[in-house]
Scaffold this active site. Structure first.
Site, mmCIF file in Angstrom:
data_model
loop_
_atom_site.group_PDB
_atom_site.id
_atom_site.type_symbol
_atom_site.label_atom_id
_atom_site.label_comp_id
_atom_site.label_asym_id
_atom_site.label_seq_id
_atom_site.Cartn_x
_atom_site.Cartn_y
_atom_site.Cartn_z
ATOM 1 C CD1 TRP A 59 0.081 4.084 7.296
ATOM 2 C CD2 TRP A 59 0.279 4.212 5.072
ATOM 3 N NE1 TRP A 59 0.300 5.401 6.970
ATOM 4 C CE2 TRP A 59 0.434 5.510 5.610
ATOM 5 C CE3 TRP A 59 0.373 4.044 3.696
ATOM 6 C CZ2 TRP A 59 0.670 6.638 4.799
ATOM 7 C CZ3 TRP A 59 0.610 5.171 2.902
ATOM 8 C CH2 TRP A 59 0.752 6.433 3.450
ATOM 9 C CG ASP A 60 2.851 3.778 10.599
ATOM 10 O OD1 ASP A 60 1.637 3.553 10.443
ATOM 11 O OD2 ASP A 60 3.291 4.861 11.008
ATOM 12 C CD GLU A 115 -5.117 9.453 9.914
ATOM 13 O OE1 GLU A 115 -4.843 10.128 10.924
ATOM 14 O OE2 GLU A 115 -4.981 8.217 9.845
ATOM 15 C CE LYS A 172 -2.387 13.185 11.131
ATOM 16 N NZ LYS A 172 -3.049 12.009 11.678
ATOM 17 C CD GLN A 173 -0.603 11.365 7.012
ATOM 18 O OE1 GLN A 173 -1.329 11.435 7.989
ATOM 19 N NE2 GLN A 173 0.201 10.340 6.784
HETATM 20 C C1 BGC Z 1 -0.997 9.043 10.354
HETATM 21 C C2 BGC Z 1 -1.030 7.680 9.704
HETATM 22 C C3 BGC Z 1 -0.108 6.744 10.467
HETATM 23 C C4 BGC Z 1 -0.475 6.741 11.932
HETATM 24 C C5 BGC Z 1 0.443 5.883 12.746
HETATM 25 C C6 BGC Z 1 -1.317 8.931 11.826
HETATM 26 O O1 BGC Z 1 -1.178 10.167 12.445
HETATM 27 O O2 BGC Z 1 -1.931 9.893 9.773
HETATM 28 O O3 BGC Z 1 -0.617 7.778 8.367
HETATM 29 O O4 BGC Z 1 -0.224 5.472 9.956
HETATM 30 O O5 BGC Z 1 -0.403 8.048 12.429
HETATM 31 O O6 BGC Z 1 1.766 6.314 12.621
#
Ligand code: BGC
Length: 804
Positions: free
Chosen positions: A363-364, A500, A620-621
């Site tokens: 999704w970046d 995640e 995590k985020q």
């Molecule tokens: C993140 C995702 C991201 C991916 C690629 C993962 O560590 O949790 O949100 O899309 O990294 O950057």
């Protein structure tokens, strides 16, 4: 006008990234920072005298060049699709006659300087080295990957003996004996992806290497032409060499003390993935034969970058800020450039700079597109076309899951099917963990969001009518089919959100969570926008689309109902619950980790202790806060009201303050999301996060795993936050809204933007935001400021006072 008004606010130093000493332990990270590319291929900034070893990782990657190979992982067969490390075109080694080939790691280094010149798109490495026999040599290596001719790249070496005269040799080769070995976590995966088709000499000073990927059969050819000038002129002899997977030339030079000899290695890289190259070998030979000398190549390349920088048009009076913003724009444009539009490639999370996440597309792109929409609409469009070409695969995935519409994969590569590996390795205890991250269905909304904003910013109606609307409607249809009625509301079960660390309930057998707030609200957003879009398209277009997709009134009524009755869960104090049941998890105490695990990834550390992040309130985020980053306070609170939930400004802050201490920021997308979400609510905190994000890839203490690739999402979002949150410029269905809220500390900044074919410049100065319409605009630029509509004729400027 372009960016000239603000040009060079911070002076020239903000154009370069420099290293003033050699640090072998840091080389693989610097290789990424100094990587060069043109949107078709990217080459890491590795030394020219080394292959892959524990200090160096030369890597070249072509946009969208993936290969699929079977792997045996955790006792199961899994097919992994990986970005392929292509032949190394860099090798260029030196030795005094009959001596050993010089390697930087084995020499005495007396002086060292390496720099990335972002303005000119090239790197320069200057070394004063001494061998064991006391011979001193000044070496200057210049490198570029042409932005002018996307087939070409080049090295120029200048050699100047300081205290000796004598014969020497230079060997320049192309090397196909490379494997995929950039990421330690992937050491159990198959690393070989290339079959050598040929390694040969193809004329005086010309060598040709061609390879094919093992499963997908993409052919990549490299041709090299060597040219010597300077002191050795006339006396040079060249001998060809070609063997298993390698070919090139050895050049004998007569070097003289104090005099400079130079050698140019011009290389063409052509692949069958590029529709312009029916025969990659012939194309590479033709390109290298027609290539000009290094100086001309460099001049044209610099001109191509100059044109792109004129469109980037970002200026700031703080050199550190400006350098970082340019660095971000630079690496985005090396990954996707106007040349990428000819290919079929998405925006990979980590650039084409390394092998993190096997080069997949997540999704970046959502965080990168705002930068492109306002400056390079053709590039933005090309990345959305990558998604549109995979609409069929997304429809098929939904159908296979018993759903309707389009279910885009969380991780995408060549075909648009789900490529998330089934397992991930925990390096702390060697355990293979089941990977449930494919359940991140919010990817669909991210694509709808990008499509919508591309359209609003560029006014590209043709794209929306031909491709974008179909994607948005099919994604909306997917949301309506995955949402289940539950009482008088709808629920979405079995997904995971951006965080995640939470994949399953500790109290439930099967994986997946229910009612992730970010997923549910972005689904509501998509359903609302899809309906709104139908009203905005010309009636005939909308009707024909509806006929084609068999979208009847009943289905649209269902979308409306779901968008008014979707479930969002709250904690007792009004905080939005990340997902249903989050508050029932155990509070997390970071001090519970023993010292040897304290700095490690929290999910790995917990598992190494026999626990599981699913059990804890540790994220995590940013997850809930992603809503506020993407949509802003008003739109989220408006949607919650529509759903019948009372939620005010103070609740946003309470929600942020609840999650912040529970977030470990183990994704580079975490702080930027908080940063954007807090831009108005807590400007000081937002500013701290922004400064932190500026250093994601530049500061070894702040970035993680940079040696595996840049963090494109974080890079793009620093620019998005600056333009959309701090300067408050956003494209809306009503027009270009201006609502600035710069944090204290921002200083003077200036952005050049394109909005629906018109150019404008936004600049903060003397307590105002000045918006100037370009003198060359074809018509007036309409701005929205609160309730007011402002029309700016070409060349006109309006000043808006900034809030204190
Ligand atoms: C993140 C995702 C991201 C991916 C690629 C993962 O560590 O949790 O949100 O899309 O990294 O950057």
């Amino acid at each position: 006008m372009r960016s000239d008004a603000g040009r060079d606010m911070a002076g020239d130093s903000a154009w370069t990234i420099e290293f003033d000493h050699y640090d072998p332990g840091d080389e693989t990270r610097r290789e990424v920072i100094l990587a060069l590319g043109n949107g078709v291929f990217v080459t890491r900034g590795a030394v020219t005298d080394s292959g892959q070893d524990d200090r160096h990782y030369p890597g070249t990657y072509h946009a969208g060049c993936y290969d699929r190979v079977p792997n045996q992982v955790a006792g199961e067969r899994d097919i992994t699709e990986s970005l392929v490390n292509l032949p190394n075109w860099l090798p260029l080694v030196f030795r005094p006659a009959a001596g050993a080939w010089w390697r930087l790691d084995e020499l005495g280094i007396l002086e060292y300087r390496q720099r990335l010149d972002m303005r000119g798109g090239r790197t320069v490495r200057e070394v004063l080295a001494q061998d064991r026999d006391g011979r001193r040599l000044r070496i200057e290596e210049e490198r570029l990957v042409s932005m002018d001719d996307p087939r070409l790249c080049a090295l120029r070496l200048r050699l100047q003996p300081v205290n000796w005269t004598g014969q020497a040799e230079l060997k320049a080769t192309l090397d196909a004996r490379v494997i995929n070995a950039n990421v330690r976590r992937f050491e159990d995966y198959e690393k070989r992806h290339l079959r050598v088709l040929g390694a040969e000499l193809a004329g005086p000073g010309v060598a040709l290497l061609s390879v094919q990927t093992s499963d997908r059969r993409a052919t990549v050819a490299c041709a090299q032409r060597l040219h010597a000038g300077g002191a050795g002129d006339g006396g040079n002899e060249m001998a060809g060499c070609a063997n298993e997977g390698q070919c090139g030339h050895v050049l004998r030079l007569a070097l003289r003390e104090g005099e400079c000899a130079s050698v140019e290695k011009l290389v063409a890289l052509c692949s069958s993935l590029d529709p312009r190259h029916a025969d990659p070998s012939a194309a590479a030979l033709e390109a290298v034969a027609g290539a000009p000398d290094f100086d001309t190549l460099q001049e044209r390349h610099a001109r191509a970058w100059e044109r792109m920088w004129a469109d980037v048009a970002i200026e700031a009076d703080r050199a550190d800020v400006l350098r970082a913003l340019r660095f971000h724009a630079f690496h985005i444009l090396q990954t996707v450039s106007p040349h990428t539009a000819a290919l079929d490639a998405g925006i990979p999370a980590r650039g084409w700079h390394g092998e993190a996440y096997h080069g997949h597309v997540f999704w970046d792109e959502l965080f990168v597109l705002p930068f492109l929409n306002f400056r390079f609409p053709a590039i933005a469009r090309a990345s959305l076309m990558y998604r549109h070409r995979r609409l069929g695969a997304a429809r098929e995935a939904a159908r296979a899951a018993g759903l309707r519409g389009a279910m885009y994969p969380w991780r995408s590569a060549s075909e648009g099917v789900e490529v998330t590996p089934r397992h991930q390795k925990n390096l702390l205890n060697g355990e293979w963990m089941r990977d449930h991250t494919w359940r991140q269905r919010h990817i669909g909304s991210a694509i709808a969001f990008s499509t919508w904003h591309y359209w609003l910013t560029t006014g590209d109606d043709a794209f929306m009518q031909d491709c974008g609307a179909e994607m948005m409607l099919e994604i909306a249809r997917f949301w309506a089919s995955i949402a289940e009625p539950a009482g008088d509301r709808y629920v979405i079960r079995g997904v995971i959100g951006p965080d995640e660390y939470h994949n399953a309930y500790p109290w439930r057998e099967e994986a997946g969570l229910d009612n992730n707030a970010c997923t549910n609200l972005m689904a509501v957003w998509t359903l609302c926008r899809a309906r709104e879009l139908l009203g905005m398209l010309p009636a005939e277009q909308a009707a024909s689309l509806r006929r084609r997709l068999a979208l009847d009134d009943e289905e649209l009524a269902l979308w409306d109902r779901i968008s008014r009755r979707m479930t969002v869960c709250f904690h007792e104090d009004g905080v939005i619950s990340q997902f249903e049941g989050f508050e029932r998890l155990e509070p997390f105490d970071p001090d519970c980790l023993p010292p040897h695990l304290a700095g490690e990834r929290t999910d790995w550390a917990l598992r190494a202790l026999g626990r599981n992040p699913d059990e804890f309130q540790v994220t995590k985020q940013a997850d809930v806060l992603a809503l506020f980053y993407l949509l802003g306070e008003d739109e989220v609170t408006g949607m919650l009201r529509r759903l019948g939930y009372a939620f005010g400004r103070e609740d946003i802050l309470r929600t942020a303050r609840y999650y912040l201490p529970r977030t470990v920021h183990r994704s580079s997308l975490s702080r930027v999301v908080y940063c954007g979400a807090l831009a108005r609510l807590d400007p000081a905190q937002s500013w701290d996060f922004w400064l932190h994000a500026l250093e994601t890839d530049l500061n070894p203490l702040k970035g993680e795993s940079v040696q595996e690739g840049v963090h494109l999402g974080a890079m793009g979002s620093t620019i998005d936050i600056l333009q959309r949150r701090y300067l408050g410029i956003s494209a809306t269905p009503q027009g270009l809204r201006i609502d600035p809220a710069p944090p204290p500390g921002l200083g003077r900044v200036s952005l050049g933007l394109r909005y629906r074919g018109l150019r404008l410049q936004a600049e903060t100065r003397d307590g105002c935001l000045a918006i100037t319409a370009d003198g060359g605009n074809a018509g007036p630029l309409h701005l929205l400021r609160g309730e007011e509509r402002i029309a700016l004729s070409p060349g006109e400027c309006v000043e808006m006072p900034l809030p204190h």
